[in-house]
Enzyme design. Structure first.
Site, PDB file in Angstrom:
ATOM      1  N   ASP A   1      57.861 -57.653 -37.179  1.00 37.03           N
ATOM      2  CA  ASP A   1      58.476 -56.358 -37.505  1.00 37.03           C
ATOM      3  C   ASP A   1      59.491 -56.463 -38.631  1.00 37.03           C
ATOM      4  O   ASP A   1      59.393 -55.751 -39.633  1.00 37.03           O
ATOM      5  CB  ASP A   1      59.193 -55.781 -36.268  1.00 37.03           C
ATOM      6  CG  ASP A   1      58.217 -55.321 -35.200  1.00 37.03           C
ATOM      7  OD1 ASP A   1      57.158 -54.795 -35.563  1.00 37.03           O
ATOM      8  OD2 ASP A   1      58.525 -55.501 -34.004  1.00 37.03           O
TER       9      ASP A   1
ATOM     10  N   ARG B   1      73.291 -56.861 -27.987  1.00 36.08           N
ATOM     11  CA  ARG B   1      73.080 -55.818 -29.003  1.00 36.08           C
ATOM     12  C   ARG B   1      74.376 -55.268 -29.596  1.00 36.08           C
ATOM     13  O   ARG B   1      74.493 -55.144 -30.816  1.00 36.08           O
ATOM     14  CB  ARG B   1      72.208 -54.682 -28.456  1.00 36.08           C
ATOM     15  CG  ARG B   1      70.784 -55.102 -28.074  1.00 36.08           C
ATOM     16  CD  ARG B   1      70.134 -55.957 -29.113  1.00 36.08           C
ATOM     17  NE  ARG B   1      68.716 -56.149 -28.899  1.00 36.08           N
ATOM     18  CZ  ARG B   1      67.979 -57.042 -29.529  1.00 36.08           C
ATOM     19  NH1 ARG B   1      68.547 -57.872 -30.400  1.00 36.08           N
ATOM     20  NH2 ARG B   1      66.694 -57.147 -29.307  1.00 36.08           N
TER      21      ARG B   1
ATOM     22  N   ASP C   1      66.459 -51.115 -27.110  1.00 37.61           N
ATOM     23  CA  ASP C   1      67.299 -51.702 -28.155  1.00 37.61           C
ATOM     24  C   ASP C   1      67.679 -50.702 -29.234  1.00 37.61           C
ATOM     25  O   ASP C   1      68.772 -50.759 -29.789  1.00 37.61           O
ATOM     26  CB  ASP C   1      66.610 -52.937 -28.752  1.00 37.61           C
ATOM     27  CG  ASP C   1      66.556 -54.075 -27.739  1.00 37.61           C
ATOM     28  OD1 ASP C   1      67.521 -54.192 -26.958  1.00 37.61           O
ATOM     29  OD2 ASP C   1      65.569 -54.826 -27.709  1.00 37.61           O
TER      30      ASP C   1
ATOM     31  N   SER D   1      56.173 -60.022 -26.968  1.00 38.70           N
ATOM     32  CA  SER D   1      57.394 -59.619 -27.657  1.00 38.70           C
ATOM     33  C   SER D   1      58.536 -60.366 -26.972  1.00 38.70           C
ATOM     34  O   SER D   1      58.757 -60.221 -25.762  1.00 38.70           O
ATOM     35  CB  SER D   1      57.570 -58.101 -27.532  1.00 38.70           C
ATOM     36  OG  SER D   1      58.868 -57.758 -27.931  1.00 38.70           O
TER      37      SER D   1
HETATM   38  N1  ARG Z   1      63.975 -55.086 -21.185  1.00 39.32           N
HETATM   39  C1  ARG Z   1      65.042 -55.841 -21.734  1.00 39.32           C
HETATM   40  C2  ARG Z   1      66.169 -54.961 -22.178  1.00 39.32           C
HETATM   41  O1  ARG Z   1      65.942 -53.830 -22.466  1.00 39.32           O
HETATM   42  C3  ARG Z   1      64.586 -56.788 -22.790  1.00 39.32           C
HETATM   43  C4  ARG Z   1      64.233 -56.174 -24.103  1.00 39.32           C
HETATM   44  C5  ARG Z   1      63.733 -57.212 -25.029  1.00 39.32           C
HETATM   45  N2  ARG Z   1      63.700 -56.752 -26.374  1.00 39.32           N
HETATM   46  C6  ARG Z   1      62.734 -57.087 -27.225  1.00 39.32           C
HETATM   47  N3  ARG Z   1      62.856 -56.601 -28.422  1.00 39.32           N
HETATM   48  N4  ARG Z   1      61.702 -57.817 -26.899  1.00 39.32           N
HETATM   49  O2  ARG Z   1      67.301 -55.354 -22.240  1.00 39.32           O
END
Ligand code: ARG
Length: 386
Positions: free
Chosen positions: A12, A92, A121, A168
């Site tokens: 990405d 984040r 995110d 991912s």
């Molecule tokens: N589900 C988790 C969260 O929202 C992990 C997200 C992982 N992010 C990613 N871009 N693969 O905190």
């Protein structure tokens, strides 16, 4: 136009790096924040520059991440939906904070990230950037409707090197998350090869010892270490037993349910040890109310509301609540599991002299009156209803 891009080196953000230059005619400053994901900064720099980045920065924020974010999670026993130690969610706001700092310093007009319009995110990045600046936010995957197939095709055409990864993945020292691919079917057991930090290398039990001061771990096996170092060591030790794997269905901010697999060896061990010591040293009233505050805290952090005043107020509460959480705790590590192996504290509220089944100074005769008053209204209500 100058854009600061949160760059991970994955498909990405590599595609986005090029697209932003192409579509917006912008100059891109690629930024990687090292929160313990274990990427090679030199490789990332090479990749970013090859893709046309005007500048590349990588900041080592591991100590800061542990000191300012993970420590709060530990005090709050932070878990989302009772399972997920919030690893991605916690990092984040720190990443956003650094992106804003760099964008201001470099005189950039916008911050770009590679989040999709389906995930959590995007919420965390957007809200943090908005809280800390007036910078424009560019989210090409979400705004320009990029799909994986399209990105793969674009990468091929533009000779962007891509790995054939099917999942991912997001990682930092508090945990590694794996989503997508075959894991999207919840009836499918995660195959061994999705795990990297919890590969089973040890099967012979081992005892480890953690010491806590004011609710935070300060020593591992009698050696005083800084929090980030302690977490990294514990990830290796507990991870080698296959400890810390989590597999659950999670509710996203945007309402979608997703199947999430994590490996969080240090987070799992520390959270359990911390809570055990809290139960040794805290009053029942405090434990009871703290559990409610913890649930709220985890909800706020998961949902990207790190900069919400309630989160800050709850952190003050957690700090005060944990001021007597001092002591040490041993844990027995075994294949894919661990258990408590003894604890002690100078501030323990457990007194064997009172709790014992043997003779003690506790006057049992006072219990009767207490029971009658304690349940008075409930007994009356039950009788009324009969
Ligand atoms: N589900 C988790 C969260 O929202 C992990 C997200 C992982 N992010 C990613 N871009 N693969 O905190």
């Amino acid at each position: 136009m100058k854009v600061v891009l949160a760059f991970s080196g994955g498909l990405d953000t590599s595609v986005i790096l090029k697209l932003i230059q192409e579509k917006l005619g912008a100059e891109v400053i690629a930024v990687t924040i090292d929160v313990g994901q274990g990427d090679d900064a030199i490789e990332l720099e090479k990749k970013a520059k090859e893709l046309g980045a005007m500048k590349f920065f990588c900041f080592d924020c591991k100590r800061e991440f542990a000191a300012r974010y993970i420590s709060k999670n530990i005090l709050a026993n932070g878990l989302y939906e009772r399972e997920y130690p919030l690893s991605t969610a916690l990092a984040r706001p720190l990443i956003a904070e650094k992106l804003v700092e760099i964008a201001k310093r470099e005189g950039a007009d916008a911050i770009a990230h590679g989040c999709t319009g389906k995930g959590n995110d995007q919420v965390r990045f957007d809200l943090a950037i908005e809280a800390l600046s007036d910078l424009k936010i560019i989210a090409p995957v979400r705004e320009w409707g990029l799909t994986r197939d399209w990105e793969m095709e674009y990468a091929k055409k533009n000779s962007i090197p891509v790995s054939k990864k099917i999942y991912s993945i997001d990682a930092n020292m508090w945990g590694r998350s794996i989503e997508g691919g075959s894991l999207e079917d919840p009836s499918f057991e995660p195959p061994e090869d999705v795990f990297l930090w919890s590969k089973i290398e040890n099967e012979k039990d081992k005892i480890i010892k953690l010491e806590f001061r004011n609710g935070l771990p300060v020593a591992l096996n009698d050696e005083s270490v800084e929090l980030s170092t302690l977490i990294e060591s514990l990830n290796k030790i507990a991870g080698s037993y296959g400890i810390g794997r989590i597999d659950h269905i999670e509710d996203r901010v945007v309402g979608i349910k997703s199947r999430e697999v994590y490996e969080c060896p240090a987070a799992s061990v520390i959270t359990k040890a911390h809570f055990a010591l809290e139960k040794l040293t805290m009053t029942k009233w405090m434990l009871d109310s703290k559990a409610l505050a913890e649930q709220k805290w985890g909800w706020l952090v998961f949902n990207g509301l790190w900069f919400e005043p309630l989160r800050e107020a709850l952190d003050e509460f957690m700090k005060k609540a944990d001021e007597h959480v001092n002591g040490s705790i041993s844990l027995r590590l075994g294949k894919k599991s661990f258990s408590l192996a003894g604890m002690s504290s100078d501030e323990s509220l457990y007194h064997k002299e009172i709790s014992t089944f043997e003779k003690s100074s506790f006057d049992q005769s006072i219990a009767k009156g207490f029971i009658d008053l304690f349940g008075l209204q409930s007994v009356m209500a039950e009788k009324r209803d009969v």
